[in-house]
Design a protein around this motif. Structure first.
Motif, mmCIF file in Angstrom:
data_model
loop_
_atom_site.group_PDB
_atom_site.id
_atom_site.type_symbol
_atom_site.label_atom_id
_atom_site.label_comp_id
_atom_site.label_asym_id
_atom_site.label_seq_id
_atom_site.Cartn_x
_atom_site.Cartn_y
_atom_site.Cartn_z
ATOM 1 N N SER A 119 0.837 -1.202 0.000
ATOM 2 C CA SER A 119 0.000 0.000 0.000
ATOM 3 C C SER A 119 0.869 1.248 0.000
ATOM 4 O O SER A 119 0.600 2.215 -0.730
ATOM 5 C CB SER A 119 -0.935 -0.009 1.208
ATOM 6 N N ALA A 151 2.358 1.529 -3.427
ATOM 7 C CA ALA A 151 1.358 1.979 -4.396
ATOM 8 C C ALA A 151 1.058 3.464 -4.224
ATOM 9 O O ALA A 151 0.901 4.203 -5.210
ATOM 10 C CB ALA A 151 0.081 1.152 -4.243
ATOM 11 N N LEU A 152 0.973 3.901 -2.958
ATOM 12 C CA LEU A 152 0.743 5.326 -2.710
ATOM 13 C C LEU A 152 1.879 6.168 -3.269
ATOM 14 O O LEU A 152 1.655 7.242 -3.862
ATOM 15 C CB LEU A 152 0.594 5.565 -1.208
ATOM 16 N N VAL A 195 3.797 5.358 -5.800
ATOM 17 C CA VAL A 195 3.693 5.336 -7.263
ATOM 18 C C VAL A 195 2.607 6.300 -7.731
ATOM 19 O O VAL A 195 2.792 7.067 -8.700
ATOM 20 C CB VAL A 195 3.413 3.900 -7.745
ATOM 21 N N ILE A 196 1.449 6.275 -7.047
ATOM 22 C CA ILE A 196 0.349 7.178 -7.430
ATOM 23 C C ILE A 196 0.760 8.634 -7.265
ATOM 24 O O ILE A 196 0.507 9.485 -8.135
ATOM 25 C CB ILE A 196 -0.901 6.858 -6.597
ATOM 26 N N LEU A 197 1.410 8.927 -6.124
ATOM 27 C CA LEU A 197 1.854 10.301 -5.889
ATOM 28 C C LEU A 197 2.842 10.735 -6.959
ATOM 29 O O LEU A 197 2.774 11.874 -7.477
ATOM 30 C CB LEU A 197 2.484 10.399 -4.503
ATOM 31 N N ALA A 239 3.024 9.621 -10.024
ATOM 32 C CA ALA A 239 2.297 9.818 -11.281
ATOM 33 C C ALA A 239 1.527 11.135 -11.287
ATOM 34 O O ALA A 239 1.518 11.869 -12.282
ATOM 35 C CB ALA A 239 1.352 8.646 -11.516
ATOM 36 N N VAL A 240 0.869 11.430 -10.144
ATOM 37 C CA VAL A 240 0.105 12.674 -10.057
ATOM 38 C C VAL A 240 1.021 13.880 -10.164
ATOM 39 O O VAL A 240 0.737 14.858 -10.893
ATOM 40 C CB VAL A 240 -0.704 12.704 -8.749
ATOM 41 N N TRP A 271 -2.585 16.494 -3.301
ATOM 42 C CA TRP A 271 -2.091 15.116 -3.302
ATOM 43 C C TRP A 271 -0.865 14.964 -2.416
ATOM 44 O O TRP A 271 -0.686 13.928 -1.767
ATOM 45 C CB TRP A 271 -1.751 14.693 -4.732
ATOM 46 N N ALA A 289 -0.720 12.406 0.554
ATOM 47 C CA ALA A 289 0.343 11.397 0.603
ATOM 48 C C ALA A 289 1.110 11.478 1.908
ATOM 49 O O ALA A 289 1.479 10.436 2.495
ATOM 50 C CB ALA A 289 1.293 11.578 -0.580
#
Length: 496
Positions: A30, A33-34, A36-38, A40-41, A172, A176
């Protein structure tokens, strides 16, 4: 995250560790993944900001170019022979069209693309009117103002897009940060809980088992390990307890055996002591008849002691794996006849019948050991049969095997007693009262037969006698007798 102790204790250690490691891995994934998402954003926000800055720059350059074009037209080509950057009027117009195309390619919204299309239309009107003197005064000025106003709107759109992207990135980033703190706390709590549960669920039961083993080894024979914790540790504790119970039972059997041996030795020794005492006290009045009876009693007691010691020695050799067999091809009929004749020569008080086939029944066996088995079976049949009854010894062929059967009309054996009949130091309840012994004869006989690759079994019912059957593989060679030079094989051929 926290698993109740009772529930965790009923799980296997592998399942419990798998569950806890799975939860920790889920938290770690998790967090990854967080991240990676951060990333990307933030990358998307950075791209949006870059496009917005580029759009503002190109829009401003386009405004400057349009104003330069207007100046070039108003002042005339003699005053401004080339446009900004040394471009001619035609080259400047082409460059402005290229800038409008670049702006449209990086436009992020339909509104911006529509506005740029409107700007291009205004620029088209402006350029065309400048080349037509009749329209220049009427259409050029309004078209230029409209194009510049459209570009200002495009700049405003890009400024608003940059602001929104920056706010989204900040939001974000804040989310995060909060999620990262929460995940770090969960990971720390998870590691702590797993450590505590591991100590309680696995390490404590393992420590209890270790302490129980240590106390048992130190002499506390009643110590048993608690059957707690995961399935593997429960099985380990159960196995240890079963082993402890078995060892305790064996120790009790050994003590009972020693007591039985002491008791059985005391009886013939007492008889021998009494016989010698009577002989010493009454030597003057000792008649030949009384001497014969005394010697017969002494002989029986010595034979009983010799048989008992022989069984003990054989049992010891068998348990140590040192029982030696010197096989030779012999006729089972001849061996059975020799043993039966030996018992017939004495006063057994029973009728001994021998049933033999016409042809020899050849087996490859240690003759002395096979005779020992027959002696044991016939002796038991005589001891546990009523006086005057018959005991039959039979030899036959059966499906490629030699079968030696001893049938009596004795007290019989129940099904429960059969299960322990061939175990060492075990005697049936009725046998203890009917005849002396320590319970080694049948155990030794079974091990001897099995060492020959054969088997021994019994068919019996209480009150209806018993049939003991020894089965051995048939041999194909001609029989060899000791007096013919075919006696015992060398020791190196012995079977262990």
């Amino acid at each position: 995250m926290k698993v109740p102790f009772g529930q965790a204790g009923s799980m296997s250690l592998r399942a419990w560790l798998g569950a806890t490691m799975g939860i920790l891995a889920l938290l770690t994934l998790s967090a990854a993944a967080l991240l990676v998402i951060l990333t990307a954003v933030l990358d998307r926000s950075a791209a949006t900001l870059g496009d917005a800055v580029e759009g503002i720059r190109l829009s401003e350059e386009l405004e400057v170019g349009l104003l330069a074009h207007d100046r070039m037209v108003r002042e005339g080509p003699t005053k401004v022979p080339r446009g900004p950057g040394g471009l001619t009027r035609i080259e400047l117009e082409a460059s402005l069209y290229q800038q409008i195309g670049s702006l449209r390619r990086i436009a992020a919204t339909e509104e911006e693309r529509g506005q740029l299309d409107a700007v291009r239309g205004d620029v088209d009107v402006y350029f065309s009117s400048q080349w037509d003197p009749a329209r220049a005064e009427k259409d050029a000025g309004p078209a230029l103002d409209a194009a510049l106003g459209g570009l200002e709107h495009v700049i405003a759109i890009n400024v608003e897009g940059a602001r929104v992207a920056r706010l989204q990135a900040e939001r974000w980033n804040t989310m995060a940060d909060s999620a990262g703190v929460v995940l770090c706390v969960l990971l720390l709590v998870g590691v702590l809980v797993v450590s505590l549960l591991l100590r309680r669920v696995a390490l404590q039961p393992l420590r209890d088992i270790s302490q129980s083993m240590r106390r048992f080894g130190a002499g506390s024979k009643r110590t048993r390990a608690p059957e707690a914790g995961p399935t593997e540790l429960r099985d380990m504790a159960r196995t240890f307890n079963e082993m402890a119970n078995s060892l305790t039972h064996q120790q009790e059997q050994q003590l009972a055996f020693l007591a039985g041996v002491a008791h059985e030795l005391r009886n013939p020794l007492s008889a021998l002591k009494l016989s010698t005492a009577l002989t010493d006290r009454s030597r003057a009045q000792l008649t030949p008849e009384r001497m014969d009876r005394t010697l017969a009693l002494v002989g029986r007691q010595v034979e009983r002691l010799d048989r008992m010691v022989g069984d003990l020695l054989d049992a010891t050799r068998i348990e140590a794996g040192r029982l030696e067999l010197r096989p030779e091809v012999r006729d089972a009929c001849e061996l059975a006849r020799e043993v039966v004749e030996l018992y017939r020569s004495g006063d057994t008080g029973h009728v001994l019948r021998l049933s033999l086939p016409d042809a020899p029944v050849l087996v490859r066996a240690d003759a002395a050991r096979l005779e020992q088995v027959l002696h044991n079976l016939i002796s038991n049949a005589l001891k546990y049969s009523p006086g005057g009854s018959s005991v039959e010894v039979l030899v036959r062929r059966e499906q490629g095997e030699a079968v030696l059967c001893v049938t009596d009309q004795g007290i019989g054996i129940s099904d429960d007693e059969k299960r322990l009949l061939f175990a060492p130091f075990q005697r049936a309840g009725n046998a203890r009262q009917r005849a002396p012994g320590v319970g080694l004869g049948l155990s030794v006989a079974r091990r001897i037969v099995e060492a020959h690759g054969g088997s021994i079994d019994v068919v019996s019912e209480p009150g209806h006698g018993s049939v003991f059957s020894v089965r051995l593989a048939l041999a194909s060679e001609a029989p060899r007798h000791p007096e013919e030079g075919g006696g015992l094989t060398p020791p190196q051929d012995a079977l262990h």
